[in-house]
Design a protein around this motif. Structure first.
Motif, PDB file in Angstrom:
ATOM      1  N   UNK A   1      28.171  37.859  46.324  1.00 12.99           N
ATOM      2  CA  UNK A   1      29.421  37.892  47.077  1.00 12.99           C
ATOM      3  C   UNK A   1      29.521  36.531  47.757  1.00 12.99           C
ATOM      4  N   UNK A   2      30.528  35.745  47.372  1.00 11.46           N
ATOM      5  CA  UNK A   2      30.591  34.358  47.819  1.00 11.46           C
ATOM      6  C   UNK A   2      31.955  34.085  48.442  1.00 11.46           C
ATOM      7  N   UNK A   3      31.906  33.483  49.625  1.00  9.36           N
ATOM      8  CA  UNK A   3      33.115  33.182  50.397  1.00  9.36           C
ATOM      9  C   UNK A   3      33.229  31.679  50.595  1.00  9.36           C
TER      10      UNK A   3
ATOM     11  N   UNK B   1      32.563  44.195  37.214  1.00  9.06           N
ATOM     12  CA  UNK B   1      32.451  42.744  37.368  1.00  9.06           C
ATOM     13  C   UNK B   1      31.054  42.430  37.879  1.00  9.06           C
ATOM     14  N   UNK B   2      30.620  41.193  37.679  1.00 11.04           N
ATOM     15  CA  UNK B   2      29.257  40.798  38.035  1.00 11.04           C
ATOM     16  C   UNK B   2      29.164  40.126  39.396  1.00 11.04           C
ATOM     17  N   UNK B   3      30.287  39.608  39.914  1.00 13.76           N
ATOM     18  CA  UNK B   3      30.270  38.895  41.184  1.00 13.76           C
ATOM     19  C   UNK B   3      31.655  38.938  41.802  1.00 13.76           C
TER      20      UNK B   3
ATOM     21  N   UNK C   1      44.225  27.481  40.164  1.00 13.53           N
ATOM     22  CA  UNK C   1      43.916  26.160  39.605  1.00 13.53           C
ATOM     23  C   UNK C   1      42.404  25.964  39.481  1.00 13.53           C
ATOM     24  N   UNK C   2      41.665  26.344  40.520  1.00 11.31           N
ATOM     25  CA  UNK C   2      40.215  26.212  40.482  1.00 11.31           C
ATOM     26  C   UNK C   2      39.578  27.122  39.451  1.00 11.31           C
ATOM     27  N   UNK C   3      40.093  28.340  39.347  1.00 15.68           N
ATOM     28  CA  UNK C   3      39.592  29.283  38.348  1.00 15.68           C
ATOM     29  C   UNK C   3      39.821  28.738  36.939  1.00 15.68           C
ATOM     30  N   UNK C   4      41.005  28.187  36.697  1.00 21.92           N
ATOM     31  CA  UNK C   4      41.290  27.649  35.366  1.00 21.92           C
ATOM     32  C   UNK C   4      40.401  26.450  35.038  1.00 21.92           C
ATOM     33  N   UNK C   5      40.132  25.610  36.024  1.00 20.88           N
ATOM     34  CA  UNK C   5      39.217  24.486  35.801  1.00 20.88           C
ATOM     35  C   UNK C   5      37.820  24.993  35.444  1.00 20.88           C
TER      36      UNK C   5
ATOM     37  N   UNK D   1      37.097  25.597  44.822  1.00 21.73           N
ATOM     38  CA  UNK D   1      37.055  26.858  44.082  1.00 21.73           C
ATOM     39  C   UNK D   1      36.236  26.685  42.799  1.00 21.73           C
ATOM     40  N   UNK D   2      36.485  25.619  42.072  1.00 23.74           N
ATOM     41  CA  UNK D   2      35.737  25.355  40.833  1.00 23.74           C
ATOM     42  C   UNK D   2      34.240  25.237  41.115  1.00 23.74           C
ATOM     43  N   UNK D   3      33.870  24.481  42.136  1.00 20.94           N
ATOM     44  CA  UNK D   3      32.453  24.292  42.459  1.00 20.94           C
ATOM     45  C   UNK D   3      31.801  25.583  42.932  1.00 20.94           C
ATOM     46  N   UNK D   4      32.556  26.414  43.631  1.00 18.10           N
ATOM     47  CA  UNK D   4      32.006  27.694  44.077  1.00 18.10           C
ATOM     48  C   UNK D   4      31.768  28.616  42.887  1.00 18.10           C
ATOM     49  N   UNK D   5      32.670  28.608  41.936  1.00 15.84           N
ATOM     50  CA  UNK D   5      32.482  29.423  40.731  1.00 15.84           C
ATOM     51  C   UNK D   5      31.264  28.927  39.943  1.00 15.84           C
ATOM     52  N   UNK D   6      31.064  27.623  39.905  1.00 11.03           N
ATOM     53  CA  UNK D   6      29.865  27.070  39.270  1.00 11.03           C
ATOM     54  C   UNK D   6      28.609  27.582  39.958  1.00 11.03           C
TER      55      UNK D   6
END
Length: 335
Positions: free
Chosen positions: A295-297, A91-93, A19-23, A307-312
Motif C-alpha cells: 500500500x503506497x501513498x 489486485x496485487x498492490x 499520465x504517470x500510469x501510462x508512462x 507517479x511513474x517512479x512510485x509505480x516502479x
C-alpha cells in the motif's frame, strides 16, 4: 502484476495520475492497472487504454475529510474500492495520491495487517548525501502512521525496514539506527532508552546505535527507526530547511547583480542535478509496511514523474517478494 490505482486522489488527479500510469505501463510490459474513479473524468485524459481497466466508483474522499469516518461512510469511493480489490485478491498492490489518513485507514482496516504486526509503519525512502558517489537511499520509519508507539512497535519497525532495505534497495546486512537526541547509549526519554536495549539484543539486526536528526541524510545508517511523532517532525524540519536554503540561493541570484546571474548560468547543470536529487518525485512514495500487500501513498501534489517512479517502486516490491518474506518472518516468530 496488477496495481489498483486511486485515480481520483491528489491535487492533480486524474490527469497527473493517468499520465504517470501510462508512462509506467509503457516502461513495464508485466504491469496492468485497474483505475478506480469517475469513468468520464478518467477517459478524458487516457491516451492509450492498453492494459488499463476503468472501474467505476461513485464517491470521492477529499483531502480534508476525517479518515476513518470517510472510509466507513463512503464505501464506493475510489480509495475504499481499490483497497478492497487488493484484499479480495483482484489486485496485487494499492496506489494513491489522495487523503493520507484515509489511505492509511484503508490499508489497515481493509487490506489488513500481517499476523504478528501490532502497528504498521509509514516508510519513506530518502536520499543519502554522499558527494561524488552514486546516489544512495535509506529507509526511514515510522514517518507518521503512529503518533505514539510502544517499545515493541519500534523493534518491529526495525525488522520491516531491514527487509525493505535488503529486498528493494539491495542492501546486504543493513545498518539499523534509532533516531534520538544524542548518539550515546543513555540518551533520550525512557522509551528510547528501552528501545535501544531491545534493539541491541536482537541478533538478527545489525544495530549500530543512535543517530541524531542532524545526521539523517549523511548515510550513517541504512534504516533509521523512530516513533511516528518524532520522525515526522524531524522529516518536516529537514524538508523546511532545504526549502529555505533554495529560497535564499534564488534570492541571492536574483538580487546579486550581473556576476551572480552569470555564475548561475555557469552552474545551471549543477543546480538542475541537485534539484532532481532533492525532489520527492525521484524517490517514489511512502509505503505502509506491515500490511499483507503493498500500500503506497505519494504526495498529493505529485506530478506524472512522481507517479511513474512510485509505480516502479511498487513493481520492485512485488518482484522481490518483500511482503512474503515479512509475512514468513513474523508468522514464524508468533507461532
Amino acid at each position: 502484476m496488477k496495481i489498483a490505482v486511486d485515480a481520483m486522489g491528489g491535487d492533480n488527479a486524474p490527469k497527473a495520475i493517468i499520465e504517470g500510469v501510462e508512462e509506467a505501463r509503457d516502461l513495464y510490459p508485466d504491469l496492468t492497472f485497474d483505475l478506480y474513479g469517475n469513468p468520464d473524468k478518467i477517459k478524458a485524459v487516457i491516451t492509450n487504454q492498453d492494459r488499463l481497466k476503468i472501474v467505476e466508483t461513485t464517491e470521492e474522499i477529499s483531502m480534508g475529510e476525517e479518515p476513518v469516518r470517510a472510509i466507513r461512510k463512503k464505501k464506493d469511493s475510489s480509495i475504499v474500492q481499490a483497497a478492497k480489490a487488493v484484499k479480495e485478491g483482484d489486485a496485487d498492490a494499492f496506489f494513491s495520491a489522495g487523503n493520507t489518513g484515509a489511505v492509511l485507514a484503508a490499508g489497515i482496516f481493509i487490506v489488513g495487517r500481517i499476523h504478528g504486526i501490532d502497528r504498521p509503519g509509514l516508510t519513506s525512502i530518502l536520499p543519502i548525501a554522499k558527494p561524488g558517489s552514486k546516489r544512495q537511499n535509506f529507509v526511514y520509519l515510522d514517518t507518521g502512521a503512529n503518533a505514539e508507539s510502544k517499545e515493541k512497535n519500534l523493534v518491529q519497525f526495525a525488522y520491516l525496514g531491514k527487509f525493505y532495505a535488503e529486498k528493494v534497495l539491495g542492501v546486504a546486512n543493513p545498518r539499523i539506527a534509532l533516531l534520538n537526541n544524542g548518539a550515546e547509549e543513555d540518551k533520550g526519554d525512557q522509551l528510547h532508552k528501552d528501545v535501544w536495549q531491545l534493539l541491541n539484543t536482537e541478533k538478527e539486526l545489525n544495530f549500530i546505535g543512535n543517530v541524531e536528526s542532524g545526521d539523517l541524510l549523511f548515510g550513517k545508517a541504512d534504516v533509521i527507526v523512530s516513533d511516528g511523532w518524532t520522525a515526522n517532525a524531524a522529516l518536516k524540519a529537514t524538508e523546511g530547511t532545504a526549502k529555505m536554503m533554495m529560497t535564499l540561493i534564488k534570492d541571492g541570484i536574483l538580487n546579486g547583480g550581473i556576476r551572480a546571474k552569470l555564475g548561475y548560468l555557469m552552474l545551471k547543470p549543477v543546480f538542475h542535478r541537485i534539484g532532481q536529487e532533492m525532489s520527492a518525485s525521484t524517490y517514489g512514495g511512502a509505503v505502509l509496511l506491515g500490511l499483507k500487500a503493498p500500500v503506497v501513498k505519494t504526495h498529493g501534489s505529485s506530478d506524472a514523474t512522481a507517479v511513474k517512479n512510485t509505480i516502479s517502486q511498487i513493481r520492485t516490491m512485488l518482484k522481490t517478494g518483500v511482503i512474503e518474506e515479512t509475512v514468513k518472518f513474523f508468522n514464524q516468530n508468533n507461532e
